[in-house]
Every structure is written in structure tokens, then in C-alpha cells.
Design a protein around this motif. Structure first.
Motif, PDB file in Angstrom:
ATOM      1  N   LYS A 126       0.823  -1.221   0.000  1.00 32.58           N
ATOM      2  CA  LYS A 126       0.000   0.000   0.000  1.00 32.58           C
ATOM      3  C   LYS A 126       0.849   1.260   0.000  1.00 32.58           C
ATOM      4  CE  LYS A 126      -3.864  -2.411   2.035  1.00 32.58           C
ATOM      5  NZ  LYS A 126      -4.602  -2.745   3.243  1.00 32.58           N
ATOM      6  N   ASN A 127       2.109   1.130  -0.362  1.00 34.39           N
ATOM      7  CA  ASN A 127       3.009   2.294  -0.373  1.00 34.39           C
ATOM      8  C   ASN A 127       2.564   3.279  -1.457  1.00 34.39           C
ATOM      9  OD1 ASN A 127       5.328   3.990  -0.988  1.00 34.39           O
ATOM     10  ND2 ASN A 127       6.483   2.604   0.328  1.00 34.39           N
ATOM     11  N   PRO A 128       2.343   4.569  -1.115  1.00 30.32           N
ATOM     12  CA  PRO A 128       1.839   5.523  -2.109  1.00 30.32           C
ATOM     13  C   PRO A 128       2.795   5.771  -3.273  1.00 30.32           C
ATOM     14  CG  PRO A 128       2.217   6.589   0.033  1.00 30.32           C
ATOM     15  CD  PRO A 128       2.455   5.125   0.230  1.00 30.32           C
ATOM     16  N   GLY A 129       4.076   5.496  -3.084  1.00 29.74           N
ATOM     17  CA  GLY A 129       5.040   5.719  -4.160  1.00 29.74           C
ATOM     18  C   GLY A 129       5.210   4.533  -5.095  1.00 29.74           C
ATOM     19  N   LEU A 130       4.524   3.442  -4.772  1.00 36.42           N
ATOM     20  CA  LEU A 130       4.682   2.214  -5.559  1.00 36.42           C
ATOM     21  C   LEU A 130       3.319   1.725  -6.035  1.00 36.42           C
ATOM     22  CD1 LEU A 130       6.967   0.288  -2.999  1.00 36.42           C
ATOM     23  CD2 LEU A 130       7.749   1.557  -5.015  1.00 36.42           C
ATOM     24  N   LEU A 150       4.377 -14.384  -6.623  1.00 34.22           N
ATOM     25  CA  LEU A 150       5.261 -13.393  -7.225  1.00 34.22           C
ATOM     26  C   LEU A 150       4.714 -12.014  -6.850  1.00 34.22           C
ATOM     27  CD1 LEU A 150       7.690 -13.299  -9.308  1.00 34.22           C
ATOM     28  CD2 LEU A 150       5.945 -12.884 -11.058  1.00 34.22           C
ATOM     29  N   LEU A 151       5.572 -11.187  -6.232  1.00 32.75           N
ATOM     30  CA  LEU A 151       5.201  -9.803  -5.935  1.00 32.75           C
ATOM     31  C   LEU A 151       5.789  -8.935  -7.039  1.00 32.75           C
ATOM     32  CD1 LEU A 151       4.231  -7.446  -4.091  1.00 32.75           C
ATOM     33  CD2 LEU A 151       6.383  -7.689  -2.824  1.00 32.75           C
ATOM     34  N   VAL A 152       4.939  -8.155  -7.708  1.00 29.48           N
ATOM     35  CA  VAL A 152       5.431  -7.278  -8.771  1.00 29.48           C
ATOM     36  C   VAL A 152       5.201  -5.830  -8.326  1.00 29.48           C
ATOM     37  CG1 VAL A 152       5.030  -9.018 -10.541  1.00 29.48           C
ATOM     38  CG2 VAL A 152       3.299  -7.299 -10.171  1.00 29.48           C
ATOM     39  N   ILE A 153       6.225  -5.009  -8.520  1.00 32.96           N
ATOM     40  CA  ILE A 153       6.212  -3.647  -7.973  1.00 32.96           C
ATOM     41  C   ILE A 153       6.668  -2.676  -9.057  1.00 32.96           C
ATOM     42  CG2 ILE A 153       7.330  -2.093  -6.306  1.00 32.96           C
ATOM     43  CD1 ILE A 153       7.849  -4.584  -4.551  1.00 32.96           C
ATOM     44  N   ARG A 154       5.963  -1.548  -9.192  1.00 29.99           N
ATOM     45  CA  ARG A 154       6.421  -0.466 -10.082  1.00 29.99           C
ATOM     46  C   ARG A 154       6.809   0.726  -9.230  1.00 29.99           C
ATOM     47  NH1 ARG A 154       4.776   4.240 -12.684  1.00 29.99           N
ATOM     48  NH2 ARG A 154       5.377   4.393 -14.881  1.00 29.99           N
ATOM     49  N   LYS A 155       7.961   1.322  -9.529  1.00 30.36           N
ATOM     50  CA  LYS A 155       8.393   2.518  -8.794  1.00 30.36           C
ATOM     51  C   LYS A 155       7.801   3.744  -9.497  1.00 30.36           C
ATOM     52  CE  LYS A 155      12.654   5.054  -7.682  1.00 30.36           C
ATOM     53  NZ  LYS A 155      14.108   4.983  -7.572  1.00 30.36           N
ATOM     54  N   ASN A 156       6.989   4.501  -8.773  1.00 30.47           N
ATOM     55  CA  ASN A 156       6.279   5.621  -9.396  1.00 30.47           C
ATOM     56  C   ASN A 156       6.932   6.983  -9.157  1.00 30.47           C
ATOM     57  OD1 ASN A 156       4.360   3.803 -10.299  1.00 30.47           O
ATOM     58  ND2 ASN A 156       3.103   4.027  -8.461  1.00 30.47           N
ATOM     59  N   THR A 160       9.398   6.350   0.368  1.00 34.71           N
ATOM     60  CA  THR A 160       9.557   6.191   1.805  1.00 34.71           C
ATOM     61  C   THR A 160       9.095   4.796   2.201  1.00 34.71           C
ATOM     62  OG1 THR A 160       9.026   8.522   2.014  1.00 34.71           O
ATOM     63  CG2 THR A 160       8.974   7.223   4.047  1.00 34.71           C
ATOM     64  N   LEU A 161       9.995   4.057   2.843  1.00 34.14           N
ATOM     65  CA  LEU A 161       9.617   2.715   3.304  1.00 34.14           C
ATOM     66  C   LEU A 161       9.367   2.780   4.798  1.00 34.14           C
ATOM     67  CD1 LEU A 161      12.202   0.496   1.382  1.00 34.14           C
ATOM     68  CD2 LEU A 161       9.781   0.772   0.878  1.00 34.14           C
ATOM     69  N   THR A 162       8.133   2.567   5.211  1.00 35.64           N
ATOM     70  CA  THR A 162       7.841   2.558   6.641  1.00 35.64           C
ATOM     71  C   THR A 162       8.075   1.155   7.165  1.00 35.64           C
ATOM     72  OG1 THR A 162       5.570   2.194   6.041  1.00 35.64           O
ATOM     73  CG2 THR A 162       6.175   4.437   6.654  1.00 35.64           C
ATOM     74  N   ASP A 163       8.455   1.043   8.424  1.00 36.99           N
ATOM     75  CA  ASP A 163       8.751  -0.286   8.963  1.00 36.99           C
ATOM     76  C   ASP A 163       8.168  -0.426  10.364  1.00 36.99           C
ATOM     77  OD1 ASP A 163       9.667  -2.782   8.870  1.00 36.99           O
ATOM     78  OD2 ASP A 163      11.761  -2.271   9.233  1.00 36.99           O
TER      79      ASP A 163
END
Ligand SMILES: C[S@@+](CC[C@H](N)C(=O)[O-])C[C@H]1O[C@@H](n2cnc3c(N)ncnc32)[C@H](O)[C@@H]1O
Length: 223
Positions: A194-198, A209-215, A220-223
Motif C-alpha cells: 500500500k506504499n503511495p510511491g509504488l 510473485l510480488l510485482v512492484i512499479r516505482k512511481n 519512503t519505506l515505513t517499517d
């Protein structure tokens, strides 16, 4: 895949009704099967082929070479790409080098030997496609460096994220020696889905398989 995450009949259909590997990829797949070396399963191969033929990335980074099967598949699917692949296991490195000498006809692939934790810090290139297929607990550890080296609009594929189905159980039901992986995968999914930048999507191929696009350029990665 030892513990299928989808209905076995559907899995059989996916594996036998889609185009199968031919030539050296078929030979390498057979070798991996006989030697019990984990490589991406055929339903994931079909998706890689479709996606990479469509995207035609120019610069690819892979973490986890093993015998070089997925690197050679990517080279075949994106013939204008340059591929950097990382592995730390000397036995796998020797097999991959032999396979690249024999089958990487356009000389697209460079193998870096060592731990990704060290090598990622030394890379000075950017990539438009990254395939992460190494120790599962470390995906979240490698992610900040991978994102740093990924162009905006670039894509990351991360393999084996359902832990044979353990991921959706409570931690008490997961074997003790699997809990570090379980925690690592949950941190990865919490940081990305749910990262707003991805833009991220989970696909039930193989063990997931996790597929991710960098937008955006800053993520910012919260942990
Ligand atoms: C599942 S196999 C890769 C399979 C390959 N991508 C394929 O589908 O043909 C995982 C590989 O990652 C490598 N590996 C695991 N952790 C690593 C790390 N921290 N740095 C470099 N290589 C690593 C292992 O040595 C192993 O060869």
C-alpha cells in the motif's frame, strides 16, 4: 513447487497447456529438477516471457543466479538488454558461468560473485527491471538499495513470497525455523503493497510473485 498454493488441477493446466521451454532452457530446467536446484517454475516462466517481451527492459539486475536459468530466459526475452546477476554460492557460480559461456550468445549477461548485501552497495548503475530471487528473509533488507538503483517507471519482481501458504497463518502455526522468513516477508509486504510511491500486485504464480512499479524518485519505506 513442493506445496502448491493453488488448486492442483489448475496448477497442472498452467504447467502443461502453456508453451513449454525448448532447447537449452528445457535442458537446464531438467538439470535443475534432477539436481533439486530451485529455479522459477514453468507458470512463472510464461509470465516472465510475456512481461519481458512486452516491456523490453534495457538494464536488468538479478539477485540470485543459481545455474543461470532465469538470467538466460530474460536474455532471450529481452535481446537488447544487459543483465547483471549476483550470486554468492561458488558451486552455483561455476555452473552459471559454464551455462553463460555456452548459451549467452549475445554476451548480455555479467555475473557478479559475492553477497548481494555487499555488492548492491557497490553498484553505480540504474536498472529498469530487477528480479529478486534469493534468501527470502533478506528481501526487505535489500529493498532500499534495489529501489535506489531502480529508475522511475522501473519494475521489480520478487519470487516466493507466500512461503508455501505459511504467510497467511498466524506466526504460532509456523515452524520455529521458518519464522525469520515469515517476519521478513510480512515486513516486505507491509512496506510495499500500500506504499503511495509504488504500484504493487501479488500474483499466485509458483509460490507467489510480488510485482512492484516505482512511481516516484523518492520512496519512503515505513517499517
Ligand atoms: C532460487 S535460487 C535462484 C534461481 C534463479 N533465479 C532461477 O530461477 O534460475 C537462489 C539463489 O540465490 C543465491 N543467494 C541467496 N542469498 C544470496 C545473497 N545474499 N547474495 C547473493 N546470492 C544469494 C543462492 O546462492 C541461490 O543460488
Amino acid at each position: 513447487m513442493r506445496r502448491p498454493i493453488i488448486n492442483e488441477d489448475i496448477l497442472y493446466y498452467l504447467r502443461h497447456e502453456q508453451k513449454e521451454n525448448e532447447g537449452f532452457l528445457k535442458e537446464l530446467e531438467k538439470f535443475a529438477d534432477e539436481e533439486n536446484i530451485p529455479i522459477i517454475p514453468s507458470e512463472t516462466v510464461s509470465y516472465f516471457r510475456f512481461f519481458l517481451q512486452t516491456m523490453q527492459p534495457k538494464k536488468i539486475l538479478e539477485i540470485g543466479t543459481a545455474i543461470g536459468f532465469s538470467a538466460l530466459l530474460m536474455a532471450e526475452s529481452a535481446p537488447c538488454s544487459k543483465i547483471t546477476t549476483i550470486d554468492r554460492n561458488p558451486e552455483m557460480i561455476a555452473l552459471a558461468q559454464k551455462n553463460f559461456r555456452e548459451y549467452d550468445q549475445r554476451r548480455q549477461i555479467t555475473l557478479l560473485e559475492g553477497d548481494a548485501a555487499d555488492l548492491l552497495n557497490q553498484l553505480d548503475e540504474t536498472y529498469d527491471f530487477v528480479f529478486m530471487d534469493s534468501a527470502k528473509a533478506k528481501y526487505i533488507v535489500f529493498l532500499p538499495q534495489v529501489l535506489k538503483h531502480l529508475e522511475v517507471g522501473g519494475v521489480i519482481f520478487i519470487d516466493d513470497i507466500f512461503q508455501g501458504g505459511d504467510l497467511v497463518k498466524t506466526i504460532e502455526k509456523v515452524h520455529r525455523n521458518q519464522r525469520a522468513i515469515y517476519r521478513g516477508l510480512h515486513r516486505l509486504l507491509d512496506a510495499t503493497l500500500k506504499n503511495p510511491g509504488l504500484t504493487a500486485s501479488l500474483l499466485p504464480l509458483g509460490d507467489g510473485l510480488l510485482v512492484i512499479r516505482k512511481n516516484n524518485s523518492e520512496i519512503t519505506l515505513t517499517d
